[in-house]
Design an enzyme around this catalytic site. Structure first.
Site, PDB file in Angstrom:
ATOM      1  N   LYS A  15      -0.138  -4.230  -0.212  1.00 39.03           N
ATOM      2  CA  LYS A  15      -0.587  -4.519  -1.441  1.00 39.03           C
ATOM      3  C   LYS A  15      -1.889  -4.939  -1.599  1.00 39.03           C
ATOM      4  CE  LYS A  15       1.595  -7.504  -4.182  1.00 39.03           C
ATOM      5  NZ  LYS A  15       2.324  -7.736  -2.968  1.00 39.03           N
ATOM      6  N   LYS A  37      -5.533 -12.250  -9.062  1.00 42.83           N
ATOM      7  CA  LYS A  37      -4.097 -12.442  -8.354  1.00 42.83           C
ATOM      8  C   LYS A  37      -3.198 -13.312  -9.660  1.00 42.83           C
ATOM      9  CE  LYS A  37      -1.276 -12.790  -4.835  1.00 42.83           C
ATOM     10  NZ  LYS A  37      -0.581 -11.581  -4.319  1.00 42.83           N
ATOM     11  N   THR A  41       0.730 -17.453  -3.456  1.00 43.45           N
ATOM     12  CA  THR A  41       1.953 -18.260  -2.884  1.00 43.45           C
ATOM     13  C   THR A  41       1.501 -18.621  -1.384  1.00 43.45           C
ATOM     14  OG1 THR A  41       3.370 -16.664  -2.464  1.00 43.45           O
ATOM     15  CG2 THR A  41       3.559 -17.999  -4.703  1.00 43.45           C
ATOM     16  N   ASP A  50      -5.510 -13.961  -1.430  1.00 40.86           N
ATOM     17  CA  ASP A  50      -5.443 -12.641  -1.407  1.00 40.86           C
ATOM     18  C   ASP A  50      -6.776 -11.845  -2.270  1.00 40.86           C
ATOM     19  OD1 ASP A  50      -3.207 -12.450  -0.077  1.00 40.86           O
ATOM     20  OD2 ASP A  50      -1.995 -12.146  -1.959  1.00 40.86           O
ATOM     21  N   GLY A 112       4.568 -10.030  -4.434  1.00 44.54           N
ATOM     22  CA  GLY A 112       5.771  -9.458  -3.939  1.00 44.54           C
ATOM     23  C   GLY A 112       6.167  -8.146  -4.754  1.00 44.54           C
ATOM     24  N   GLY A 170       1.368   1.984   1.464  1.00 48.03           N
ATOM     25  CA  GLY A 170       0.580   0.921   1.868  1.00 48.03           C
ATOM     26  C   GLY A 170       0.038   0.706   3.357  1.00 48.03           C
ATOM     27  N   PRO A 200      -4.216   4.046   6.321  1.00 52.44           N
ATOM     28  CA  PRO A 200      -3.632   3.835   7.425  1.00 52.44           C
ATOM     29  C   PRO A 200      -3.083   2.387   7.838  1.00 52.44           C
ATOM     30  CG  PRO A 200      -5.991   3.788   7.530  1.00 52.44           C
ATOM     31  CD  PRO A 200      -5.556   4.128   6.016  1.00 52.44           C
TER      32      PRO A 200
END
Length: 238
Positions: A15, A37, A41, A50, A112, A170, A200
């Site tokens: 993701k 974001k 977590t 992220d 998630g 993904g 990829p």
């Protein structure tokens, strides 16, 4: 499309790297980009999360988080264990709208899957997307089980009247098995939305300059890329 919500059919399916590829393509097209974001977590204060990883790979983007919690758990659980205030859907909505006032594109990355709980009331990324009236991009895995989780996610979005922009795989391996090759055809059918790319496997390990150069070849024109689903399916069938 000033705001795009990016969710996954599960965890560890690419993701964040997909978010980075979308950001890189938008930047290459001359758009200003922010990455929000919703709930970070598993990362402690001062550590890159992220959103920072998206910026490392994609380039100059504005990064923001609604909250972060140290335990690698669902946001509601992680907030409770840390004794911190949870993220609520309206927190995500307000932050996204503020960023959208100053950027051409805001990418809201969930934690998630679509229905992972943010708070004790059961608020989710789906609630935020619904309130924002923003389209959702679903990142799915390539192999067995992906048809079920993708269709469940698509059904939930449709039940809420939220637009499913499309699906991106993904992580696509060098040597896909039979199920993966078949899923290229079946994913759009179960999702009721187009396949908009395939990254990829290991794309996130590329050097940032190489990542930015390659990203347009992983995503469809709807996401400012050059990837073509029909050609990809033909190569998989060959």
């Amino acid at each position: 499309m000033p705001i795009l919500v990016i969710t996954g059919t599960g965890t560890e399916i690419g993701k964040t790297v997909t978010t980075a590829a979308v950001a890189a393509c938008a930047l290459a097209a001359g758009r200003t980009v922010a990455v929000l974001k919703a709930a970070q977590t598993g990362v402690r204060p001062g550590e890159p999360g992220d959103a920072e990883e998206v910026a490392r790979l994609a380039g100059t983007v504005t990064t923001a988080e609604c909250a972060r919690y140290p335990d690698p758990l669902a946001p509601a659980t992680a907030a409770r264990r840390a004794g911190l205030a949870p993220v609520r859907p309206y927190d995500v909505v307000e932050a996204a709208r503020k960023l959208a006032a100053e950027h051409d594109l805001v990418l809201v990355e969930g934690a998630g899957g679509l229905l992972v709980r943010f708070d004790e009331a059961g608020g989710t990324l789906a609630d935020a997307a619904q309130a924002l009236r923003a389209p959702v991009l679903v990142v799915a895995s390539a192999g067995l089980g992906t048809l079920n989780t993708t269709e469940l996610t698509a059904r939930e979005l449709r039940s809420r009247g939220v637009e499913l922009l499309g699906v991106v795989i993904g992580g696509w391996p060098d040597s896909p098995d039979l199920a993966m090759r078949c899923n290229v055809t079946d994913l759009p059918d179960v999702a009721g939305a187009p396949l908009l790319g395939a990254l990829p496997m290991g794309a996130g390990r590329l050097e940032p300059a190489d990542f930015r150069t390659a990203a347009r070849g992983w995503l469809a024109p709807r996401l400012e890329g050059t990837w073509e689903a029909a050609m990809f399916r033909w190569r998989m069938a060959a």
